[in-house]
Enzyme design. Sequence first.
Site, PDB file in Angstrom:
ATOM      1  N   MET A   1      -4.122  -6.761  -6.674  1.00 57.33           N
ATOM      2  CA  MET A   1      -3.698  -8.007  -7.473  1.00 57.33           C
ATOM      3  C   MET A   1      -4.936  -8.845  -7.823  1.00 57.33           C
ATOM      4  O   MET A   1      -5.056 -10.022  -7.644  1.00 57.33           O
ATOM      5  CB  MET A   1      -2.676  -8.509  -6.826  1.00 57.33           C
ATOM      6  CG  MET A   1      -1.460  -7.762  -6.412  1.00 57.33           C
ATOM      7  SD  MET A   1      -0.694  -6.892  -7.652  1.00 57.33           S
ATOM      8  CE  MET A   1       0.216  -8.316  -8.367  1.00 57.33           C
TER       9      MET A   1
ATOM     10  N   HIS B   1       0.384   0.891 -13.286  1.00 55.77           N
ATOM     11  CA  HIS B   1       1.110  -0.401 -13.478  1.00 55.77           C
ATOM     12  C   HIS B   1       2.634  -0.057 -13.785  1.00 55.77           C
ATOM     13  O   HIS B   1       2.917   1.234 -14.447  1.00 55.77           O
ATOM     14  CB  HIS B   1       0.626  -0.861 -14.729  1.00 55.77           C
ATOM     15  CG  HIS B   1       1.285  -2.233 -15.196  1.00 55.77           C
ATOM     16  ND1 HIS B   1       0.860  -3.170 -14.755  1.00 55.77           N
ATOM     17  CD2 HIS B   1       2.057  -2.305 -16.182  1.00 55.77           C
ATOM     18  CE1 HIS B   1       1.474  -4.290 -15.558  1.00 55.77           C
ATOM     19  NE2 HIS B   1       2.368  -3.668 -16.139  1.00 55.77           N
TER      20      HIS B   1
ATOM     21  N   ILE C   1      -7.645  -9.807 -11.214  1.00 53.71           N
ATOM     22  CA  ILE C   1      -8.205  -9.630 -12.744  1.00 53.71           C
ATOM     23  C   ILE C   1      -9.724  -9.255 -12.278  1.00 53.71           C
ATOM     24  O   ILE C   1     -10.348 -10.038 -11.721  1.00 53.71           O
ATOM     25  CB  ILE C   1      -7.864 -10.919 -13.420  1.00 53.71           C
ATOM     26  CG1 ILE C   1      -6.287 -11.102 -13.866  1.00 53.71           C
ATOM     27  CG2 ILE C   1      -8.571 -10.809 -14.798  1.00 53.71           C
ATOM     28  CD1 ILE C   1      -6.205 -12.099 -14.485  1.00 53.71           C
ATOM     29  N   LEU C   2     -10.335  -8.211 -13.106  1.00 56.38           N
ATOM     30  CA  LEU C   2     -11.561  -7.691 -12.903  1.00 56.38           C
ATOM     31  C   LEU C   2     -12.478  -8.075 -13.847  1.00 56.38           C
ATOM     32  O   LEU C   2     -12.013  -8.406 -15.005  1.00 56.38           O
ATOM     33  CB  LEU C   2     -11.476  -6.391 -12.592  1.00 56.38           C
ATOM     34  CG  LEU C   2     -10.640  -5.709 -11.427  1.00 56.38           C
ATOM     35  CD1 LEU C   2     -10.522  -4.245 -11.446  1.00 56.38           C
ATOM     36  CD2 LEU C   2     -11.148  -6.175 -10.182  1.00 56.38           C
TER      37      LEU C   2
ATOM     38  N   ARG D   1     -15.361 -15.458  -9.738  1.00 54.11           N
ATOM     39  CA  ARG D   1     -15.061 -13.873  -9.870  1.00 54.11           C
ATOM     40  C   ARG D   1     -15.962 -13.149  -9.752  1.00 54.11           C
ATOM     41  O   ARG D   1     -16.187 -11.894  -9.484  1.00 54.11           O
ATOM     42  CB  ARG D   1     -14.199 -13.878 -11.373  1.00 54.11           C
ATOM     43  CG  ARG D   1     -12.674 -14.172 -11.243  1.00 54.11           C
ATOM     44  CD  ARG D   1     -12.074 -13.582 -12.592  1.00 54.11           C
ATOM     45  NE  ARG D   1     -10.889 -14.390 -12.552  1.00 54.11           N
ATOM     46  CZ  ARG D   1      -9.841 -13.997 -12.061  1.00 54.11           C
ATOM     47  NH1 ARG D   1      -9.731 -13.135 -11.112  1.00 54.11           N
ATOM     48  NH2 ARG D   1      -8.646 -14.791 -12.304  1.00 54.11           N
TER      49      ARG D   1
ATOM     50  N   LEU E   1      -6.835  -6.267 -19.369  1.00 52.65           N
ATOM     51  CA  LEU E   1      -5.982  -6.051 -18.172  1.00 52.65           C
ATOM     52  C   LEU E   1      -4.770  -5.345 -18.672  1.00 52.65           C
ATOM     53  O   LEU E   1      -4.048  -5.606 -19.826  1.00 52.65           O
ATOM     54  CB  LEU E   1      -5.293  -7.692 -18.007  1.00 52.65           C
ATOM     55  CG  LEU E   1      -3.990  -7.354 -16.816  1.00 52.65           C
ATOM     56  CD1 LEU E   1      -4.900  -7.238 -15.629  1.00 52.65           C
ATOM     57  CD2 LEU E   1      -3.422  -8.915 -16.477  1.00 52.65           C
TER      58      LEU E   1
ATOM     59  N   GLN F   1       9.141   6.966  -8.191  1.00 50.34           N
ATOM     60  CA  GLN F   1       8.475   8.041  -9.158  1.00 50.34           C
ATOM     61  C   GLN F   1       6.745   7.780  -9.213  1.00 50.34           C
ATOM     62  O   GLN F   1       6.037   8.714  -9.206  1.00 50.34           O
ATOM     63  CB  GLN F   1       8.926   7.795 -10.469  1.00 50.34           C
ATOM     64  CG  GLN F   1      10.506   8.004 -10.561  1.00 50.34           C
ATOM     65  CD  GLN F   1      10.817   9.576 -10.120  1.00 50.34           C
ATOM     66  OE1 GLN F   1      10.117  10.503 -10.640  1.00 50.34           O
ATOM     67  NE2 GLN F   1      11.816   9.477  -9.421  1.00 50.34           N
TER      68      GLN F   1
ATOM     69  N   GLY G   1       0.782  -1.352   0.059  1.00 47.08           N
ATOM     70  CA  GLY G   1      -0.001  -0.026   0.108  1.00 47.08           C
ATOM     71  C   GLY G   1       0.820   1.235   0.020  1.00 47.08           C
ATOM     72  O   GLY G   1       0.341   2.454   0.367  1.00 47.08           O
TER      73      GLY G   1
HETATM   74  C1  GRF Z   1       3.092  -0.972  -7.274  1.00 45.09           C
HETATM   75  O1  GRF Z   1       4.568  -1.246  -8.279  1.00 45.09           O
HETATM   76  C2  GRF Z   1       2.229  -0.562  -8.427  1.00 45.09           C
HETATM   77  O2  GRF Z   1       2.723  -0.051  -9.671  1.00 45.09           O
HETATM   78  C3  GRF Z   1       1.444  -2.080  -8.870  1.00 45.09           C
HETATM   79  O3  GRF Z   1       1.723  -2.832  -7.807  1.00 45.09           O
HETATM   80  C4  GRF Z   1       3.041  -2.164  -7.002  1.00 45.09           C
HETATM   81  C5  GRF Z   1       1.965  -2.009  -5.496  1.00 45.09           C
HETATM   82  O4  GRF Z   1       2.803  -1.376  -4.707  1.00 45.09           O
HETATM   83  N1  GRF Z   1       0.284  -2.125  -9.373  1.00 45.09           N
HETATM   84  P1  GRF Z   1       2.265  -0.612  -3.328  1.00 45.09           P
HETATM   85  O5  GRF Z   1       1.184  -1.651  -2.593  1.00 45.09           O
HETATM   86  O6  GRF Z   1       1.400   0.583  -3.710  1.00 45.09           O
HETATM   87  O7  GRF Z   1       3.210  -0.450  -2.365  1.00 45.09           O
END
Ligand code: GRF
Length: 205
Positions: A93, A112, A95-96, A68, A147, A176, A15
């Site tokens: 994490m 992403h 798939i929707l 799902r 996706l 970043q 998070g």
């Molecule tokens: C990040 O690298 C994000 O781009 C990807 O999963 C990671 C999540 O990291 N979707 P965090 O849980 O926000 O620390």
Amino acid sequence: MAAMKNIVILISGRGSNMEAVVRAAQAEQWPARIAAVISNKADAKGLEFAAAHGIPTAVVSNKDYPSREAFDAALQEVIDGFNPDLVVLAGFMRILTPGFVSHYENRMLNIHPSLLPLFPGLHTHEQALASGQATHGATVHFVTAELDHGPLVDQVSVPVLPGDTAEVLAARVLEQEWVMYPRAIRWFVEGRLRVEDGKVNIDRN
Ligand code: GRF
């Protein structure tokens, strides 16, 4: 003053992007509140940070649902209980299903860790290294049924340096992400993002 917008953030783990959004929203006094942080995993680390900051949290465990569709329906009900103007996927994490995605059309963002359309899916940093990229990065996009596709909002790139491991490269990208994602979300809550013909227009004034 325009009405406060409600943001619901979905996480599955650490998070750190959620944390960056919460901090920016507070520090920059966005016209928005983080209405809830929801995880599909009860042990997601980020839930602790959210709770400590007085943000309502909820867990909807995918393991409790037979399909799902059933999981997404339950998740949607919990999310909609918070009247979201925007749903933010931050390391969520899952798939929707198409039904879930279309319910939040043009009001659900994802980050992403690659320069899409390169490397959708998992293990993006390993893939960037294995294919010898000189630059790598991250992308913020509106979520569509496919996706890691959908209208691009912003991208950031970082160099791939000699001796990089996937972990080192991931950390360089992540730093970043913490700048780019809050900025993109702020554009949304300030009403500066428009999706037209599958492209995002940003009002930068
Ligand atoms: C990040 O690298 C994000 O781009 C990807 O999963 C990671 C999540 O990291 N979707 P965090 O849980 O926000 O620390």
